[in-house]
Structures are given as structure tokens and as C-alpha cells.
Design an enzyme around this catalytic site. Structure first.
Site, PDB file in Angstrom:
ATOM      1  N   CYS A 139      86.042  31.923 117.667  1.00  0.00           N
ATOM      2  CA  CYS A 139      85.830  30.508 118.020  1.00  0.00           C
ATOM      3  C   CYS A 139      86.980  29.981 118.877  1.00  0.00           C
ATOM      4  O   CYS A 139      88.081  29.737 118.368  1.00  0.00           O
ATOM      5  CB  CYS A 139      85.683  29.695 116.734  1.00  0.00           C
ATOM      6  N   CYS A 183      88.448  26.558 117.866  1.00  0.00           N
ATOM      7  CA  CYS A 183      89.279  26.661 116.659  1.00  0.00           C
ATOM      8  C   CYS A 183      90.737  26.918 117.042  1.00  0.00           C
ATOM      9  O   CYS A 183      91.666  26.365 116.437  1.00  0.00           O
ATOM     10  CB  CYS A 183      88.781  27.789 115.762  1.00  0.00           C
TER      11      CYS A 183
END
Length: 304
Positions: free
Chosen positions: A48, A51
């Protein structure tokens, strides 16, 4: 934001020194620990990108809180169960736990200023700013003092025209009063904010509320829809429209129950329209709103 069902790339070890929790350690590291101080759980995955953008700003904001909050991370690839129970649909997602319960949260790679505002909601103002004024306006709005709340939101916007929480708060007041054009015009100013502010939960919630209000204007009155569902419980469109109308009237529990019943009867109807509508309600109400939490639990029980 990254959808949790996205393609999985080869995993790499997180560079952060923040403690990683597991499903087995969640009770001790989060639930029990949050009886002493609020604990933020950063749900992430190695694939991700957002993230990785969020992590440094989140860690800095927590460090600046001077020990008032703790931060842990949970890799949803390795430990998906907790995220699933909380109804997390995309990452990064941060959920705050206090006294053993989830109390607040946000989704997306927010900038540090908004992360600080999130932490301030938990432990009070860190070093001034608009967070305290927004909290006062939010409280007035919750008590039904729309004029007082609007005055405070407007005061904030006079100083910072792209403050996302003030934009979202004032837009929701416009929606509640039926001033949909004003709400739409105000929300259109949100993307002009610094990168990421358009993803602020207050703006997202107001945008969802606006969409629901626009949708409700086309479904008709409650009584005929209730009669249609009573006459034919398998009239899925009537039940769906009834849920929309109930939501517009502010009957959150009943709206959610109608959508949940539709999912029970035919979860695939109209390309899973009932589930998608329920998720839109959660966004409009707020991730940790009591009705969102209750309906999300029921949805998980049905879906899984």
C-alpha cells in the site's frame, strides 16, 4: 487510499520502529493498553503506497503528543480478522481505541495537520489551532444549535477558507436544512486545499450526506413505500427506496435494517446495491457512529 482487495505485491519488512501487533496480541497491546491511554491502530499492508505516505506524519504527530497517545501497526495481509470485524474497506485506516473500545477513526493518507486534529479530538488541543473551535462547533451541531455551529464554522473559514473540518461541518448543516446547492458549492472548495485535505472525514461525510439527500428527493414519500414492502416483501426496489427515504428522515436504524434485510433476501440484487448503499450511509454517519457500528456488525454476520 488502497482498496483492501487490491493486487498483492511481494511483501517487504516495514521500516518503522512502531510496534507491530498481531491478532493474538491485539487484546493486550490495544484493548488492555487503551485502558491506560488512547491507542491508535494503523492498519496497513506492505503493498500500500498511501500507507507509506501516512506513516511518517502519523508517527511524528504521535511523538508530538508527548505520550498522551500510543501508536501500533497491524499488517492486514498477515492479520485480516480485526480489520474485517471493524468493517475496514480500504487502507491506510487508523482506528483510535480508548478504554477498550473503538472511539474514532479515519481513512486515507491525511497530512500531518489533520492527523494532529484527529489526536486533539482524543486528548484535547496540543498547541492551539482551530481544533478546539471545531470541536465546539461540532458539539453545538450535535445539540441542534445549527445557527451557533454555523457561526463558528464560518469564523474558522474566515481565517482558513479551506479548513476541511469547517467545510464539512458547515456543508452538513446546509444539507440538513435542505440547502443542497449551498452545500454543493461549499464542498467544491475542498479540493483546493493542500494535498489530501479533500479526503478529510468531515468532507467525505458531508459529501456522502449530500449524495443521499439528492437521492432521497427522487424516491417519494414513506407511506407508499412502506405499503409496497408490506404487500410484497420481495419488492427489492421498494425496500431499497424505503431505506433511502428513512435515512433522509433521520431514522438511521430503520434505514440500515431495511438494507440489511434486502441483503439477507438477495445480496447480489442490482450489483450489490444494498451493500453499497449501506457503506455510503456509514460514510455519511461517520465510521464510529453507534448506528454505523451496530449495522456493520450485522452486515459482517450476514456477509461472512
Amino acid at each position: 487510499m488502497a482498496n483492501v482487495s487490491g493486487a498483492i505485491a511481494p511483501q517487504t519488512k516495514a521500516a518503522s520502529a512502531v510496534k507491530e501487533v498481531t491478532t493474538a496480541s491485539f487484546r493486550a497491546d490495544v484493548l488492555t493498553a487503551s485502558t491506560r491511554q488512547p491507542v491508535l491502530v494503523d492498519f496497513w499492508a506492505p503493498w500500500c503506497g498511501p500507507c507509506k505516505q501516512l506513516a511518517p506524519a502519523l508517527e511524528k504527530a504521535v511523538a508530538d503528543a508527548g505520550g498522551k497517545v500510543a501508536l501500533v501497526k497491524m499488517n492486514i495481509d498477515d492479520h485480516p480478522q480485526i480489520a474485517g470485524q471493524l468493517g475496514i474497506q480500504s487502507i491506510p485506516a487508523v482506528i483510535a481505541f480508548d478504554k477498550g473500545q473503538p472511539v474514532d477513526g479515519f481513512v486515507g493518507a491525511l497530512p500531518e495537520s489533520q492527523i494532529r486534529g484527529f489526536i486533539e479530538r482524543l486528548v484535547g488541543p496540543l498547541e492551539g489551532g482551530s481544533a478546539a473551535l471545531v470541536a465546539e462547533a461540532d458539539e453545538l451541531a450535535a445539540k441542534g444549535d445549527a445557527d451557533g455551529a454555523a457561526a463558528l464554522y464560518s469564523e474558522i473559514l474566515a481565517e482558513d477558507p479551506v479548513d476541511p473540518k469547517a467545510i464539512g461541518g458547515l456543508a452538513k448543516l446546509h444539507v440538513a436544512a435542505g440547502r443542497l446547492n449551498e452545500a454543493k458549492a461549499l464542498l467544491e472548495t475542498a479540493p483546493l486545499a493542500p494535498a489530501g485535505k479533500e479526503q478529510d472525514p468531515a468532507v467525505a461525510a458531508a459529501s456522502a450526506a449530500l449524495r443521499l439527500a439528492e437521492q432521497a428527493s427522487s424516491v417519494g414519500e414513506l407511506a407508499p413505500l412502506e405499503q409496497a414492502v408490506a404487500a410484497n416483501p420481495d419488492d427489492h426496489q421498494a425496500r431499497f427506496d424505503l431505506a433511502v427515504a428513512l435515512s433522509a428522515k433521520g431514522d438511521r436504524a430503520a434505514a440500515a435494517d431495511q438494507l440489511l434485510e434486502l441483503i439477507r433476501r438477495d445480496r447480489s440484487w442490482n450489483d450489490q446495491a444494498a451493500r453499497k448503499q449501506l457503506l455510503q450511509l456509514f460514510e455519511a454517519w461517520g465510521l464510529m457512529d453507534p448506528e454505523s457500528v451496530a449495522a456493520r456488525r450485522k452486515l459482517s454476520a450476514i456477509w461472512f
